[in-house]
Motif scaffolding. Structure first.
Motif, PDB file in Angstrom:
ATOM      1  N   ILE A 128      25.637  -5.775  10.164  1.00 16.47           N
ATOM      2  CA  ILE A 128      24.833  -5.953  11.431  1.00 16.47           C
ATOM      3  C   ILE A 128      25.116  -4.955  12.549  1.00 16.47           C
ATOM      4  O   ILE A 128      26.426  -4.909  12.864  1.00 16.47           O
ATOM      5  CB  ILE A 128      24.861  -7.612  11.504  1.00 16.47           C
ATOM      6  CG1 ILE A 128      24.776  -8.386  10.503  1.00 16.47           C
ATOM      7  CG2 ILE A 128      24.238  -7.756  13.073  1.00 16.47           C
ATOM      8  CD1 ILE A 128      25.713  -8.811   9.774  1.00 16.47           C
ATOM      9  N   LYS A 158      30.154  -6.209  11.243  1.00 16.42           N
ATOM     10  CA  LYS A 158      29.516  -6.026  12.457  1.00 16.42           C
ATOM     11  C   LYS A 158      30.052  -5.027  13.330  1.00 16.42           C
ATOM     12  O   LYS A 158      31.126  -4.860  13.616  1.00 16.42           O
ATOM     13  CB  LYS A 158      29.704  -7.478  13.240  1.00 16.42           C
ATOM     14  CG  LYS A 158      29.517  -8.648  12.437  1.00 16.42           C
ATOM     15  CD  LYS A 158      29.481  -9.861  13.239  1.00 16.42           C
ATOM     16  CE  LYS A 158      28.909 -11.101  12.617  1.00 16.42           C
ATOM     17  NZ  LYS A 158      29.558 -11.369  11.286  1.00 16.42           N
ATOM     18  N   ALA A 216      32.376  -7.534  17.365  1.00 16.51           N
ATOM     19  CA  ALA A 216      32.337  -6.577  16.618  1.00 16.51           C
ATOM     20  C   ALA A 216      33.438  -6.525  15.703  1.00 16.51           C
ATOM     21  O   ALA A 216      34.558  -6.793  16.281  1.00 16.51           O
ATOM     22  CB  ALA A 216      32.115  -5.479  17.341  1.00 16.51           C
ATOM     23  N   MET A 272      24.156 -14.133  15.251  1.00 21.62           N
ATOM     24  CA  MET A 272      24.544 -12.737  14.801  1.00 21.62           C
ATOM     25  C   MET A 272      26.062 -12.622  14.435  1.00 21.62           C
ATOM     26  O   MET A 272      26.440 -12.276  13.580  1.00 21.62           O
ATOM     27  CB  MET A 272      24.365 -11.576  15.476  1.00 21.62           C
ATOM     28  CG  MET A 272      22.855 -11.006  15.726  1.00 21.62           C
ATOM     29  SD  MET A 272      22.692  -9.930  17.470  1.00 21.62           S
ATOM     30  CE  MET A 272      23.557  -8.617  16.830  1.00 21.62           C
ATOM     31  N   ASN A 273      26.559 -13.592  15.345  1.00 18.88           N
ATOM     32  CA  ASN A 273      28.214 -13.537  15.119  1.00 18.88           C
ATOM     33  C   ASN A 273      28.527 -14.521  14.132  1.00 18.88           C
ATOM     34  O   ASN A 273      29.588 -14.477  13.342  1.00 18.88           O
ATOM     35  CB  ASN A 273      28.881 -14.283  16.228  1.00 18.88           C
ATOM     36  CG  ASN A 273      28.858 -13.290  17.347  1.00 18.88           C
ATOM     37  OD1 ASN A 273      28.898 -12.193  17.424  1.00 18.88           O
ATOM     38  ND2 ASN A 273      29.245 -13.915  18.773  1.00 18.88           N
ATOM     39  N   PHE A 275      28.732 -10.355  21.631  1.00 21.53           N
ATOM     40  CA  PHE A 275      28.914 -10.040  20.337  1.00 21.53           C
ATOM     41  C   PHE A 275      30.280  -9.736  19.757  1.00 21.53           C
ATOM     42  O   PHE A 275      30.725  -9.014  20.623  1.00 21.53           O
ATOM     43  CB  PHE A 275      27.974  -8.735  20.033  1.00 21.53           C
ATOM     44  CG  PHE A 275      27.848  -8.270  18.419  1.00 21.53           C
ATOM     45  CD1 PHE A 275      27.241  -9.039  17.717  1.00 21.53           C
ATOM     46  CD2 PHE A 275      28.441  -7.187  17.975  1.00 21.53           C
ATOM     47  CE1 PHE A 275      27.192  -8.765  16.138  1.00 21.53           C
ATOM     48  CE2 PHE A 275      28.292  -6.648  16.805  1.00 21.53           C
ATOM     49  CZ  PHE A 275      27.550  -7.267  15.757  1.00 21.53           C
ATOM     50  N   ASP A 293      24.841  -4.054  16.330  1.00 23.18           N
ATOM     51  CA  ASP A 293      24.463  -4.471  17.690  1.00 23.18           C
ATOM     52  C   ASP A 293      24.113  -3.320  18.452  1.00 23.18           C
ATOM     53  O   ASP A 293      25.029  -2.685  18.882  1.00 23.18           O
ATOM     54  CB  ASP A 293      25.602  -5.359  18.165  1.00 23.18           C
ATOM     55  CG  ASP A 293      25.494  -5.672  19.753  1.00 23.18           C
ATOM     56  OD1 ASP A 293      24.314  -5.689  20.014  1.00 23.18           O
ATOM     57  OD2 ASP A 293      26.695  -5.516  20.390  1.00 23.18           O
TER      58      ASP A 293
END
Length: 502
Positions: free
Chosen positions: A120, A151, A174, A144-145, A172, A122
């Motif tokens: 994913i 990520k 990451a 998303m998290n 987010f 961002d």
């Protein structure tokens, strides 16, 4: 020493504009380079990108995301772009990249698919974000998290302030952040650094030359810088060549602070260390560190102090000194009489907070090494306010007092008026032990004794201290590192750096 600048979003945008307008590199070229660097990094790390989701906003960060999606798609990967922004708000380059991606058959959707992805990415907000993330965007980032898969953040995790590292509502999380040209200041501070995960800096051709004379731009260092920072050791030398250091340290029962600071100073390379301490510490210090000369007091002795100050090339005062009347007198008269560099630590700073005017009366270099609570007492503000405005407060302080300030925290800052601030990003949680501050004061004093300037001594001391902490953690883990281990590992780091310099 190479400069690893830490600009905030405003400054990196200025550099970006300078590169585009003054040098003439089109913005879309920089965007293409950025996207290529992200894809190259994914390949170098052997990250499985067979099924990738790229979440794009309306700005140039979103444009980077569209370009990454297109490049991955061209390699045969199954790529989906979730466009989370507003078409009416899209920048020119973002519109162009979205159109190219669409023309090349990249799947673009506006609702988060109910699917699983290997990666994913961002690309919602870039470094210019200054408002709280809320509503649709907050909900999307939270989703998303929660998703599985690796990520990746492009340039900076969405929701992290590029200047302060604050979470702007939500952010987010990451695993990896690929940032362009420079690590951003907010990614060095907590909690921004935690949200950024592993940080890799990709050079894309933005000219950072405009940062070199700007005090507002901080910088950091990495281990490759250490060899070039060390003071010179010449063959034709003796102990006097490397300085006579007087350490006014250790009140009754505080022999440990005197030992650690003196041992660290010797490890840094000081030629001769003399400890001036309470009489009760004499026998234990003579056993712990026979290399040091030990002088003692049972009360304040003006003549003795004057003679010791006249002997010294550098003075370090405060480690375990206590806050008695004798200690207060020792500090006051040392700052008045010593015409050599002084390092003031721990109780020295607490005592100084009652007479800060002593700083303005000095004509020779002074280095202060307060932790956050000591600094808050020195300037008369809360720790919370200092945490919130630390760079601003440091500028005010160093503009008022002629001193180098080493503000100790998880991210220690070295500040001096009219100098760029060093922000230390090395070190780790294993160093959170009693005595670590005494070691730092000793290292700084040891370098100062070798005739390094106050600012350079402070930067090198802080950096070596942190590298020693990293070495100690590698050897012993996060729990069992003691202050003495930092001294031992500082010696290892110095040895390795000296060998690399040859």
């Amino acid at each position: 020493m190479r400069m690893r600048y830490l600009p905030d979003g405003n400054w990196i945008k200025r550099a970006d504009t300078h590169t585009i307008q003054d040098i003439g590199i089109p913005s879309v070229v920089l965007m293409e380079r950025a996207a290529l660097k992200v894809v190259e990094f994914l390949e170098q790390k052997n990250i499985n990108t067979e099924k990738t989701l790229v979440v794009c906003g309306s700005g140039n960060n979103g444009g980077d995301g569209f370009a990454v999606a297109r490049l991955l798609s061209a390699e045969g990967k199954e790529v989906t772009v979730l466009f989370a922004g507003k078409e009416s708000s899209m920048t020119e380059d973002c519109v162009l990249q979205a159109k190219i991606a669409q023309n090349q058959g990249v799947t673009i959707v506006t609702e988060l698919p109910r699917d699983e992805y290997n990666v994913i990415i961002d690309a919602i907000f870039g470094v210019g974000l200054s408002r709280e993330v809320s509503g649709h965007y907050a909900g999307l980032i939270q989703q998303m998290n929660r998703m599985s898969g690796i990520k990746i953040a492009i340039d900076i995790p969405s929701g992290i302030c590029s200047g302060t590292g604050k979470v702007l509502g939500c952010a987010f999380r990451a695993d990896i952040t690929v940032t362009f040209q420079c690590e951003k200041l907010g990614m060095a501070w907590f909690p921004g650094t935690e949200y950024s995960g592993e940080i890799t800096v990709a050079e894309i051709g933005i000219d950072t030359g405009i940062f070199c004379d700007k005090q507002e731009i901080s910088y950091t260092l990495d281990s490759l810088d250490l060899p070039g920072m060390l003071p010179v050791r010449i063959k034709n030398s003796h102990k006097g060549t490397y300085g006579k250091l007087l350490m006014i340290t250790g009140s009754k029962g505080m022999a440990g602070a005197a030992f650690l600071s003196a041992q660290a100073a010797y490890t840094a390379g000081a030629g001769l260390v003399r400890i001036y301490t309470d009489e009760s510490n004499r026998s234990i210090l003579q056993q712990l560190i026979p290399e040091a000369v030990v002088s003692t007091y049972t009360g304040y002795n003006e003549q003795e102090l004057r003679e010791l100050l006249e002997w010294a090339d550098v003075v370090c005062i405060g480690c375990g000194l206590g806050k008695s009347e004798v200690s207060a007198k020792l500090l006051e008269q040392t700052l008045k009489w010593a015409d050599v560099p002084c390092i003031i630590d721990a109780d020295g700073i607490n005592l100084l907070s009652m007479k800060p005017q002593l700083l303005t009366e000095r004509n020779t270099p002074t280095i202060l090494t307060p932790h956050m609570k000591e600094m808050s007492g020195l300037i008369g503000c809360s720790v919370a306010e200092l945490s919130e405005r630390r760079l601003e407060i440091l500028r005010q302080f160093t503009g008022t007092y002629p001193a180098v300030c080493v503000l100790k925290d998880a991210r220690t800052i070295v500040a001096e008026d009219n100098r760029q601030y060093f922000i230390n990003t090395a070190g780790n949680q294993a160093m959170a032990k009693a005595g670590a501050g005494d070691v730092l004061a000793g290292l700084i004093a040891g370098f100062s004794a070798q005739k390094m300037g106050a600012y350079d001594s402070a930067v090198l001391g802080v950096f070596l201290h942190a590298l020693a902490g990293d070495e100690a953690k590698r050897q012993m883990g996060s729990y069992s590192v003691l202050a003495e281990d930092l001294i031992r590992c500082a010696g290892i780091c110095l040895k390795n750096a000296e060998e690399e310099r040859k």
